[in-house]
Design a protein around this motif. Structure first.
Motif, PDB file in Angstrom:
ATOM      1  N   ARG A  18       0.824  -1.210   0.000  1.00  0.00           N
ATOM      2  CA  ARG A  18       0.000   0.000   0.000  1.00  0.00           C
ATOM      3  C   ARG A  18       0.861   1.265   0.000  1.00  0.00           C
ATOM      4  O   ARG A  18       0.468   2.282  -0.581  1.00  0.00           O
ATOM      5  N   ALA A  19       2.042   1.209   0.624  1.00  0.00           N
ATOM      6  CA  ALA A  19       2.942   2.369   0.605  1.00  0.00           C
ATOM      7  C   ALA A  19       3.433   2.643  -0.814  1.00  0.00           C
ATOM      8  O   ALA A  19       3.512   3.802  -1.246  1.00  0.00           O
ATOM      9  N   ALA A  20       3.755   1.585  -1.544  1.00  0.00           N
ATOM     10  CA  ALA A  20       4.239   1.739  -2.919  1.00  0.00           C
ATOM     11  C   ALA A  20       3.148   2.287  -3.827  1.00  0.00           C
ATOM     12  O   ALA A  20       3.384   3.201  -4.627  1.00  0.00           O
ATOM     13  N   VAL A  21       1.941   1.750  -3.718  1.00  0.00           N
ATOM     14  CA  VAL A  21       0.834   2.208  -4.560  1.00  0.00           C
ATOM     15  C   VAL A  21       0.444   3.641  -4.199  1.00  0.00           C
ATOM     16  O   VAL A  21       0.172   4.468  -5.082  1.00  0.00           O
ATOM     17  N   ALA A  22       0.440   3.957  -2.891  1.00  0.00           N
ATOM     18  CA  ALA A  22       0.071   5.304  -2.439  1.00  0.00           C
ATOM     19  C   ALA A  22       1.024   6.350  -2.992  1.00  0.00           C
ATOM     20  O   ALA A  22       0.626   7.489  -3.257  1.00  0.00           O
ATOM     21  N   ALA A 147      -3.090  12.407   0.333  1.00  0.00           N
ATOM     22  CA  ALA A 147      -3.307  11.900   1.692  1.00  0.00           C
ATOM     23  C   ALA A 147      -4.627  11.136   1.787  1.00  0.00           C
ATOM     24  O   ALA A 147      -4.704  10.093   2.460  1.00  0.00           O
ATOM     25  N   ALA A 148      -5.668  11.658   1.129  1.00  0.00           N
ATOM     26  CA  ALA A 148      -6.971  10.986   1.153  1.00  0.00           C
ATOM     27  C   ALA A 148      -6.895   9.618   0.479  1.00  0.00           C
ATOM     28  O   ALA A 148      -7.457   8.627   0.976  1.00  0.00           O
ATOM     29  N   PHE A 149      -6.194   9.562  -0.648  1.00  0.00           N
ATOM     30  CA  PHE A 149      -6.025   8.279  -1.341  1.00  0.00           C
ATOM     31  C   PHE A 149      -5.249   7.293  -0.469  1.00  0.00           C
ATOM     32  O   PHE A 149      -5.608   6.109  -0.375  1.00  0.00           O
ATOM     33  N   ALA A 150      -4.185   7.789   0.191  1.00  0.00           N
ATOM     34  CA  ALA A 150      -3.393   6.928   1.081  1.00  0.00           C
ATOM     35  C   ALA A 150      -4.244   6.435   2.254  1.00  0.00           C
ATOM     36  O   ALA A 150      -4.131   5.272   2.666  1.00  0.00           O
ATOM     37  N   TRP A 151      -5.114   7.302   2.763  1.00  0.00           N
ATOM     38  CA  TRP A 151      -6.007   6.927   3.869  1.00  0.00           C
ATOM     39  C   TRP A 151      -6.949   5.801   3.424  1.00  0.00           C
ATOM     40  O   TRP A 151      -7.113   4.802   4.132  1.00  0.00           O
TER      41      TRP A 151
END
Length: 344
Positions: A18-22, A147-151
């Motif tokens: 998820r960190a890579a995609v974010a 940030a919203a997408f990462a959330w």
């Protein structure tokens, strides 16, 4: 296949993915829209995905929301200072506030990582980026959207686990890390000692970097904050040594990537792989993780404000060594004081 899936649970595979995609998806959007100079805002907004690692989703909802909100507040303040071209004294005061607030929020809300490293890094980079007043809101919108997408990405595991059903124990790690809210931490002497150490170390590193005339002095500041432990944790000299060695080797890898002048698509891939590798290794070996963190950080800076690559790489090594040495001195002083207390 099941045995292979179970073996992945020993690593931070879910967090790393998820960190890579974010990081990669918002950067791809910026490339397609011709706004590559806004890379930093997307990258730091995406760091919201680095929180709430192995927490149950009810707890993660709180910690990721707190971390993401604080990151956006800090980005907003940094943007304001960049627009008004704030003098060094104001930027320094802002840095102190970010360190204090970052440690207090991390300690009271139970954030992990428990240090202000991402908040300090985001503030330091964005506050010194040339920013036209007309671009304040678009740049802030990029950070907010990222940030919203990462959330959403960080919370999406709840749905994936429901879809997996009975296969969940085979495919996913157990979520056992519960972050506790500790409002009393604001009165904990260990928290304020940690704040004092970070403030003194950061100011000393920044001042020496500026006096020496080395470019990117904020890297020395970030190195201090990265090496010093969170409140109440043991002070270890190995972290500083790992940072110096890992960063130096990481700079060598970055040279292989940046010096040939690869296309932007390759650089975005480097950032995504850097995020993935860092999250896989950070809990296992700090020095090895820096082999991924260093190319990631340098590539973000290079995309945001292109500069001669050799100078960029040299600055990174010099600043990292400077900051790590200052942090190491603080660690040794703390250990010597603790030993003296035991002996008496």
């Amino acid at each position: 296949m099941r045995q292979w899936a179970r073996s992945l649970r020993a690593f931070q595979f879910e967090v790393a993915t998820r960190a890579a995609v974010a990081a990669a998806l918002p950067l791809t959007v910026l490339v397609l829209t011709g706004h590559l100079d806004w890379t930093a805002y997307a990258a730091f907004g995406a760091m919201t995905s680095l929180f709430g690692r192995n927490e149950p989703y009810r707890v993660r909802l709180r910690t990721v929301t707190v971390a993401g909100t604080l990151m956006l507040v800090i980005i907003t303040v940094a943007l304001v200072l960049a627009v008004i071209e704030a003098p060094l004294l104001v930027l320094t005061a802002g840095l102190v506030v970010v360190i204090v607030v970052g440690i207090l929020v991390a300690s009271t809300a139970g954030l992990f990582p428990a240090t202000p490293i991402f908040f300090v890094f985001g503030y330091a980079v964005i506050a010194q980026l040339p920013t036209p007043g007309a671009e304040f809101w678009p740049r802030l919108l990029v950070a907010g959207a990222s940030a919203a997408f990462a959330w959403l990405l960080t919370m999406s595991g709840w749905l994936l686990r429901r879809v997996a059903g009975r296969r969940e124990p085979d495919l996913f790690k157990n979520l056992l890390h519960g972050a506790l809210v500790r409002p009393r931490a604001i009165r904990d002497s260990r928290v304020w000692v940690s704040i004092a150490q970070n403030v003194v170390g950061a100011l000393a590193a920044g001042a020496l970097a500026l006096a020496a005339g080395i470019g990117h002095p904020y890297w020395a500041v970030v190195s201090v904050v990265a090496v010093l432990p969170p409140p109440g944790a043991a002070h270890s000299t190995s972290r500083a040594i790992h940072r110096m060695i890992g960063t130096t080797l990481g700079v060598g890898l970055t040279a292989l990537v940046l010096l040939p002048g690869p296309p932007v698509a390759v650089l975005i891939l480097v950032i995504a792989l850097g995020q993935f590798g860092a999250e896989i290794l950070i809990g296992r070996h700090y020095g090895a993780a820096l082999l991924f963190v260093t190319p990631l950080a340098l590539t973000v800076v290079h995309l945001t404000s292109p500069a001669p690559v050799p100078a960029l790489l040299v600055d990174r090594v010099l600043e990292t060594v400077l900051g790590s040495v200052i942090a190491l001195i603080i660690v040794l002083l703390v250990r010597a004081r603790a030993k003296s207390k035991v002996e008496h």
